[in-house]
Scaffold this motif. Sequence first.
Motif, PDB file in Angstrom:
ATOM      1  N   SER A   4      -4.553 -28.380   3.856  1.00 45.21           N
ATOM      2  CA  SER A   4      -4.488 -29.738   3.797  1.00 45.21           C
ATOM      3  C   SER A   4      -6.045 -29.955   4.774  1.00 45.21           C
ATOM      4  O   SER A   4      -6.728 -31.119   4.328  1.00 45.21           O
ATOM      5  CB  SER A   4      -3.449 -30.408   4.719  1.00 45.21           C
ATOM      6  OG  SER A   4      -3.425 -30.205   6.269  1.00 45.21           O
ATOM      7  N   GLY A 100       4.005 -33.150  -2.737  1.00 48.58           N
ATOM      8  CA  GLY A 100       5.043 -34.086  -1.827  1.00 48.58           C
ATOM      9  C   GLY A 100       5.855 -34.718  -2.378  1.00 48.58           C
ATOM     10  O   GLY A 100       7.125 -34.743  -2.268  1.00 48.58           O
ATOM     11  N   THR A 103       8.501 -32.671  -4.298  1.00 50.05           N
ATOM     12  CA  THR A 103       9.644 -32.283  -3.144  1.00 50.05           C
ATOM     13  C   THR A 103      10.499 -33.309  -2.780  1.00 50.05           C
ATOM     14  O   THR A 103      11.660 -33.029  -2.754  1.00 50.05           O
ATOM     15  CB  THR A 103       8.645 -31.522  -2.141  1.00 50.05           C
ATOM     16  OG1 THR A 103       7.939 -30.417  -2.389  1.00 50.05           O
ATOM     17  CG2 THR A 103       9.847 -30.890  -0.999  1.00 50.05           C
ATOM     18  N   HIS A 121       8.300 -27.572   0.396  1.00 46.58           N
ATOM     19  CA  HIS A 121       7.059 -27.891  -0.395  1.00 46.58           C
ATOM     20  C   HIS A 121       6.582 -26.320  -1.316  1.00 46.58           C
ATOM     21  O   HIS A 121       7.070 -25.468  -0.697  1.00 46.58           O
ATOM     22  CB  HIS A 121       6.055 -28.181   0.426  1.00 46.58           C
ATOM     23  CG  HIS A 121       6.040 -29.652   0.907  1.00 46.58           C
ATOM     24  ND1 HIS A 121       5.827 -30.806   0.216  1.00 46.58           N
ATOM     25  CD2 HIS A 121       6.460 -30.047   2.032  1.00 46.58           C
ATOM     26  CE1 HIS A 121       6.101 -31.622   0.967  1.00 46.58           C
ATOM     27  NE2 HIS A 121       6.474 -31.576   2.096  1.00 46.58           N
TER      28      HIS A 121
END
Length: 196
Positions: A4, A100, A103, A121
């Motif tokens: 990220s 995201g 999931t 994830h």
Amino acid sequence: MRASVDRSARAGLAWWGCARYLGAPAAGSLGLVLAAGAMGFLTLNWPPAKIFMGDAGSTVLGFSFAVLPLLVWVEKKPAVGFFPLLSVAMLVVWPFLADGTFTIFRRLRKRENIFKAHRSHLYQRLVISGKSHQTVTLVYGGLAVIGSVLGWVVIRGFAWAIPLSVFVVLVLFGCLWRWTVESEKRAAARQRMTEG
């Protein structure tokens, strides 16, 4: 997760380039500051990690990237539409946005509490199945670069850019899903061999 942070650096650079191209200096400056901050943080977060960002840092980054298309739109409202800017915003972070969203829907289908901590994830499942953090980070970074290139094509105003972007993202996410499932199968087979 370091992916990220890596994604934030790439997304910041992508927004800096788009904002420069569109003549939106404030948005470009914010994109460059976000990219520089993420790259500086990444030096301490790369394995072996010395610090971790956590939810507080990722929330600030997420909010900043959500504000960038609005900032460009306010600066260049007559020159560029909001929908292309929103498309770019999604494309530069698409691996995490898709992961995201997928999931959450997958957990809802399984009737899991989506507010409870989990490790489902795709990037987490890949690491659990034996892929290194570096490999997963580089793959997600590469996917973010492809999203940034697609965002550049969208911002240039080509009529076919958005349908092409949707197609490419769906194919790449399908490949990511398949890689995850195959990695889990191989990890399970290794586990059975060691137990038997």
